[in-house]
Design a protein around this motif. Structure first.
Motif, mmCIF file in Angstrom:
data_model
loop_
_atom_site.group_PDB
_atom_site.id
_atom_site.type_symbol
_atom_site.label_atom_id
_atom_site.label_comp_id
_atom_site.label_asym_id
_atom_site.label_seq_id
_atom_site.Cartn_x
_atom_site.Cartn_y
_atom_site.Cartn_z
ATOM 1 N N VAL A 71 83.588 27.051 120.602
ATOM 2 C CA VAL A 71 84.144 25.901 119.884
ATOM 3 C C VAL A 71 84.220 26.262 118.408
ATOM 4 C CG1 VAL A 71 83.901 23.470 119.288
ATOM 5 C CG2 VAL A 71 83.117 24.282 121.532
ATOM 6 N N ILE A 72 85.402 26.161 117.827
ATOM 7 C CA ILE A 72 85.588 26.475 116.405
ATOM 8 C C ILE A 72 85.345 25.215 115.585
ATOM 9 C CG2 ILE A 72 87.248 27.233 114.655
ATOM 10 C CD1 ILE A 72 88.638 28.858 116.865
ATOM 11 N N LEU A 73 84.540 25.364 114.531
ATOM 12 C CA LEU A 73 84.227 24.246 113.647
ATOM 13 C C LEU A 73 84.382 24.681 112.195
ATOM 14 C CD1 LEU A 73 81.531 24.608 115.829
ATOM 15 C CD2 LEU A 73 81.470 22.191 115.284
ATOM 16 N N LYS B 253 88.295 32.887 124.717
ATOM 17 C CA LYS B 253 87.082 32.116 124.989
ATOM 18 C C LYS B 253 87.083 30.750 124.302
ATOM 19 C CE LYS B 253 83.951 36.044 125.671
ATOM 20 N NZ LYS B 253 82.682 36.688 125.214
ATOM 21 N N THR B 254 88.029 30.532 123.426
ATOM 22 C CA THR B 254 88.067 29.276 122.670
ATOM 23 C C THR B 254 88.466 28.126 123.588
ATOM 24 O OG1 THR B 254 88.756 30.482 120.676
ATOM 25 C CG2 THR B 254 89.025 28.089 120.673
ATOM 26 N N LYS B 255 87.583 27.141 123.698
ATOM 27 C CA LYS B 255 87.879 25.954 124.499
ATOM 28 C C LYS B 255 88.368 24.810 123.623
ATOM 29 C CE LYS B 255 87.418 25.308 128.356
ATOM 30 N NZ LYS B 255 86.350 24.773 129.206
ATOM 31 N N ALA B 256 87.849 24.721 122.397
ATOM 32 C CA ALA B 256 88.208 23.581 121.551
ATOM 33 C C ALA B 256 88.037 23.930 120.084
ATOM 34 C CB ALA B 256 87.357 22.358 121.901
ATOM 35 N N VAL B 257 88.747 23.170 119.256
ATOM 36 C CA VAL B 257 88.570 23.204 117.798
ATOM 37 C C VAL B 257 88.202 21.793 117.379
ATOM 38 C CG1 VAL B 257 89.609 23.719 115.560
ATOM 39 C CG2 VAL B 257 90.329 25.002 117.604
ATOM 40 N N LEU B 258 87.113 21.661 116.633
ATOM 41 C CA LEU B 258 86.642 20.337 116.216
ATOM 42 C C LEU B 258 86.810 20.159 114.720
ATOM 43 C CD1 LEU B 258 83.551 18.385 117.374
ATOM 44 C CD2 LEU B 258 83.961 18.651 114.932
ATOM 45 N N PHE B 259 87.335 18.997 114.334
ATOM 46 C CA PHE B 259 87.481 18.641 112.922
ATOM 47 C C PHE B 259 86.707 17.356 112.645
ATOM 48 C CE2 PHE B 259 91.332 20.936 114.110
ATOM 49 C CZ PHE B 259 91.428 21.889 113.111
ATOM 50 N N ASN B 260 86.169 17.245 111.449
ATOM 51 C CA ASN B 260 85.487 16.027 110.992
ATOM 52 C C ASN B 260 85.932 15.761 109.557
ATOM 53 O OD1 ASN B 260 82.218 15.349 109.681
ATOM 54 N ND2 ASN B 260 83.627 13.864 110.569
ATOM 55 N N PHE B 261 87.017 14.989 109.427
ATOM 56 C CA PHE B 261 87.579 14.697 108.107
ATOM 57 C C PHE B 261 87.984 13.239 108.027
ATOM 58 C CE2 PHE B 261 88.068 19.263 108.470
ATOM 59 C CZ PHE B 261 87.689 19.693 107.212
ATOM 60 N N PRO B 262 87.717 12.571 106.888
ATOM 61 C CA PRO B 262 86.951 13.047 105.752
ATOM 62 C C PRO B 262 85.599 13.614 106.187
ATOM 63 C CG PRO B 262 87.954 10.953 105.212
ATOM 64 C CD PRO B 262 88.178 11.173 106.674
ATOM 65 N N SER B 263 85.152 14.601 105.432
ATOM 66 C CA SER B 263 84.063 15.447 105.873
ATOM 67 C C SER B 263 82.682 14.945 105.480
ATOM 68 C CB SER B 263 84.252 16.853 105.288
ATOM 69 O OG SER B 263 83.058 17.610 105.354
ATOM 70 N N ILE C 208 89.541 18.364 118.980
ATOM 71 C CA ILE C 208 88.629 17.224 118.894
ATOM 72 C C ILE C 208 88.604 16.792 117.438
ATOM 73 C CG2 ILE C 208 86.282 16.387 119.274
ATOM 74 C CD1 ILE C 208 85.899 18.851 121.151
ATOM 75 N N SER C 209 88.947 15.551 117.172
ATOM 76 C CA SER C 209 88.974 15.062 115.798
ATOM 77 C C SER C 209 88.038 13.873 115.656
ATOM 78 C CB SER C 209 90.399 14.661 115.391
ATOM 79 O OG SER C 209 90.444 14.356 114.007
ATOM 80 N N ASP C 210 86.939 14.097 114.967
ATOM 81 C CA ASP C 210 85.959 13.045 114.682
ATOM 82 C C ASP C 210 86.378 12.385 113.371
ATOM 83 O OD1 ASP C 210 83.826 11.430 114.086
ATOM 84 O OD2 ASP C 210 82.292 12.977 114.298
ATOM 85 N N GLU C 211 86.974 11.215 113.486
ATOM 86 C CA GLU C 211 87.541 10.527 112.325
ATOM 87 C C GLU C 211 86.749 9.268 111.987
ATOM 88 O OE1 GLU C 211 91.819 10.219 112.802
ATOM 89 O OE2 GLU C 211 91.972 12.278 113.555
ATOM 90 N N ILE C 212 85.424 9.373 112.111
ATOM 91 C CA ILE C 212 84.556 8.219 111.873
ATOM 92 C C ILE C 212 84.679 7.699 110.440
ATOM 93 C CG2 ILE C 212 82.562 9.645 111.263
ATOM 94 C CD1 ILE C 212 82.481 6.329 113.258
ATOM 95 N N TYR C 213 85.099 8.550 109.502
ATOM 96 C CA TYR C 213 85.269 8.117 108.111
ATOM 97 C C TYR C 213 86.719 7.806 107.767
ATOM 98 C CZ TYR C 213 80.473 9.764 107.483
ATOM 99 O OH TYR C 213 79.110 9.941 107.604
ATOM 100 N N SER C 214 87.545 7.569 108.776
ATOM 101 C CA SER C 214 88.969 7.350 108.531
ATOM 102 C C SER C 214 89.230 6.175 107.602
ATOM 103 C CB SER C 214 89.708 7.113 109.851
ATOM 104 O OG SER C 214 89.294 5.894 110.456
#
Length: 384
Positions: free
Chosen positions: A116-118, A161-171, A198-204
């Protein structure tokens, strides 16, 4: 035969955030700048929604995916504000916070040996789950690109081997939001590879000066996109534990199995409260952001005046100054800052090795609290 716990768990420690915040019991006079906990009360309308549900005995199980009325409300909110839509019947799950949504995604898609790329530095909550599942985190260094993930660098890290790329922005921890042009380039790379986004946008809703840019706005990514949102930060509802997981129904038919056997459903009074948050309290985040911008401006100016290098945050409520010039590890600096100056902040190394040399400060606190904390920090730095 000797019984034992999962050996992978023994390799995981309590997050650096909690390591420092938990120490405060031994420093009762310290100024706490560690936790991303909004200092605003939950809106009254939200509280009334939960109270009403309790008084009406709406406290039993819901559908595993959550109240259908809430799922429709979630879809309407994001359709109207950000222009993307998910089927409330089959593509939205209400979770116990965004953290559970992340856990559901990883447990649904990851297999032994996956990568997983972060972009890093990054929030502490992802890597431990990835490792527990036998997968490997791969870090995309953003420290030399203004904490913006490089599309070219992302492309170079994707392998079979990459299954997913995860982003968390705003960071969390940097407070940086992805610029639109940068997101366009990232989406172009992601669309040409057979990987999940996968986009974690909890601070959107805590984005300053312009509307949040969402990966949900790219049709070419939708089939392999997981979107994570929630109300903890936007409506000061951390303890209510309400998150939203959205994805194509092909994947959600499996995610719901994890939800069923893990939590059954999210807290029911909290789900009714969430309906109020997304309908009658849509202006709450903007009101909170006015205070965050004032605090951000103050903290940013004070850190610059102390001679620290720091990137101006454009979202969330964190700031990530460099303390590399003092010749200490970030853990050593944060420890001395707490013991000698009575200020608790989080060492950058808590956010992967790419956070080494930085310090995370949360400005989700009152101006009076921030002023005292930064006054103490300034004296500490002057003594070094």
């Amino acid at each position: 035969m000797t019984v034992r716990i999962n050996p992978r768990l023994t390799e995981i420690s309590i997050s650096g955030i909690r390591q420092f915040s938990n120490q405060l019991v031994n420093y009762p006079d310290a100024i706490n700048l560690t936790i991303g906990q909004p200092d605003f009360p939950t809106p009254d309308e939200v509280k009334e929604g939960a109270i009403r549900a309790i008084n009406e005995n709406k406290t039993g199980y819901t559908h595993n995916a959550g109240l259908i009325d809430l799922r429709h409300t979630v879809n309407e909110f994001f359709t109207n504000k950000y222009g993307f839509s998910y089927d409330p019947e089959s593509e939205i799950i209400i979770t116990n916070g965004a953290s559970q949504a992340i856990d559901i995604i990883f447990r649904t898609i990851l297999e032994e040996g996956d990568e997983v790329i972060l972009p890093a530095p990054i929030y502490t909550g992802y890597v431990p789950i990835i490792k527990l599942l036998g997968a490997t985190p791969v870090f995309l260094d953003t420290t030399d690109t203004g904490f913006q993930p490089s599309a070219e660098r992302l492309a170079s890290l994707i392998t079979d081997k990459t299954k997913a790329v995860l982003f968390n922005f705003p960071s969390n921890p940097t407070g940086v939001a992805i610029e639109q042009a940068q997101m366009d380039e990232l989406a172009e790379v992601l669309a040409t590879h057979d990987v999940f986004t996968i986009s974690d946008e909890i601070y959107s809703e805590n984005t300053f000066f312009r509307k949040h840019c969402s990966f949900g706005a790219y049709p070419e990514l939708r089939e392999k996109l997981f979107l994570v949102h929630g109300l903890s930060k936007s409506h000061s509802m951390t303890g209510w534990r309400i998150g939203f997981l959205m994805a194509d129904k092909e994947w959600m038919q499996h995610c719901i199995k994890i939800q069923q056997y893990n939590a059954i459903c999210a807290s029911v009074p909290s789900q009714y409260a969430a309906i109020e948050a997304l309908t009658t309290c849509q202006d709450t985040p903007a009101e909170m952001n006015k205070a965050y911008i004032e605090r951000r401006n103050y903290v940013y100016r004070r850190l610059l005046d102390m001679g620290l290098e720091v990137t101006e945050p454009t979202g969330a409520f964190y700031i990530f100054p460099s303390i590399e010039k003092f010749g200490m590890t970030s853990f050593e600096f944060a420890t001395r800052l707490l013991k000698e100056a009575g200020v608790a902040a989080v060492p950058g190394s808590a956010f992967t090795q790419y956070g080494e040399g930085y310090l995370r400060i949360s400005y989700a606190y009152s101006m009076e609290h921030l002023e005292e904390g930064l006054n103490r920090m300034e004296k500490f730095i002057a003594s070094l």
